[in-house]
Enzyme design. Structure first.
Site, short mmCIF file in Angstrom:
data_model
loop_
_atom_site.label_atom_id
_atom_site.label_comp_id
_atom_site.label_asym_id
_atom_site.label_seq_id
_atom_site.Cartn_x
_atom_site.Cartn_y
_atom_site.Cartn_z
N CYS A 1 5.50 5.86 4.77
CA CYS A 1 4.31 5.19 4.23
C CYS A 1 3.81 5.86 2.96
CB CYS A 1 3.20 5.15 5.27
SG CYS A 1 3.57 3.99 6.60
N ASP B 1 -4.81 -10.80 -0.68
CA ASP B 1 -3.48 -11.39 -0.62
C ASP B 1 -2.69 -11.15 -1.90
OD1 ASP B 1 -1.42 -12.79 0.67
OD2 ASP B 1 -2.00 -14.69 -0.27
N HIS B 2 -1.45 -10.68 -1.72
CA HIS B 2 -0.55 -10.35 -2.83
C HIS B 2 -1.13 -9.31 -3.77
CE1 HIS B 2 1.51 -13.91 -1.31
NE2 HIS B 2 2.58 -13.43 -1.90
N HIS C 1 3.25 -5.16 3.72
CA HIS C 1 3.11 -5.63 5.10
C HIS C 1 2.65 -7.08 5.08
CE1 HIS C 1 3.47 -1.74 7.14
NE2 HIS C 1 2.74 -1.23 6.17
N GLU D 1 -0.86 -4.84 11.57
CA GLU D 1 -0.10 -4.39 10.40
C GLU D 1 1.37 -4.74 10.57
OE1 GLU D 1 -0.93 -0.74 7.71
OE2 GLU D 1 0.42 -0.06 9.30
N HIS E 1 4.90 -0.05 -0.44
CA HIS E 1 5.67 -0.94 0.44
C HIS E 1 4.69 -1.97 0.98
CE1 HIS E 1 3.90 1.96 3.22
NE2 HIS E 1 3.89 0.97 4.10
N HIS F 1 0.83 -1.20 0.00
CA HIS F 1 0.00 0.00 0.00
C HIS F 1 0.87 1.25 0.00
CE1 HIS F 1 -0.34 0.71 4.67
NE2 HIS F 1 0.89 0.56 4.29
NI NI Z 1 2.51 0.74 5.60
#
Ligand code: NI
Length: 136
Positions: free
Chosen positions: A34, A80-81, A42, A125, A40, A15
């Site tokens: 962020c 996911d992914h 998580h 997160e 990036h 995100h």
């Molecule tokens: Ni983040």
């Protein structure tokens, strides 16, 4: 007598936190790393808890197999992914913070459960940062 049953799940996703209507400087100031334009990722961990009366016939609050399948279809298969900003429609105009993600997940799961069941979703997160939403 109400009992809470919980299931853990997880998904990996990328995100970027920013607002289109803010300047680059303001986005940097508020969102810091962020706001990386290259996104990036998580490893999100999820705890989905369902509270309700024990069914006298089955002895279940909810069949865990059913809960597992709902989480898989509504959350894992769709997040996911994925790049949340680009690939998940809910975040087209909504900043994918942990707070907003947990509300989106709750709103996807709640209609799939019997109305007499209460739902709470905890979203990690990072191992140390987590948020919780139960529809209030
Ligand atoms: Ni983040």
């Amino acid at each position: 007598m109400k009992v809470t049953v919980s299931r853990k799940a997880h998904f990996n996703a990328a995100h970027r936190l920013y607002r289109k209507d803010w300047s680059h400087e303001k986005n940097e100031e508020i969102f810091g790393l962020c706001n990386n334009p290259n996104f990036h990722g998580h490893n999100y961990e999820l705890i989905v808890s369902v509270t309700g009366e024990i069914d006298q016939e089955t002895g279940y609050v909810i069949d865990m197999k059913i809960l597992k399948d709902i989480i898989k279809f509504e959350v894992e298969d769709t997040f996911d992914h994925k790049n949340l900003n680009i690939e998940v429609p809910e975040f087209k105009e909504l900043n994918p913070t942990a707070e907003n993600i947990v509300v989106v997940i709750y709103n996807k799961l709640k209609p799939k459960l019997s109305s007499h069941l209460d739902l709470e979703v905890v979203l990690y997160e990072t191992p140390r940062n987590f948020v919780k939403y139960s529809g209030e």
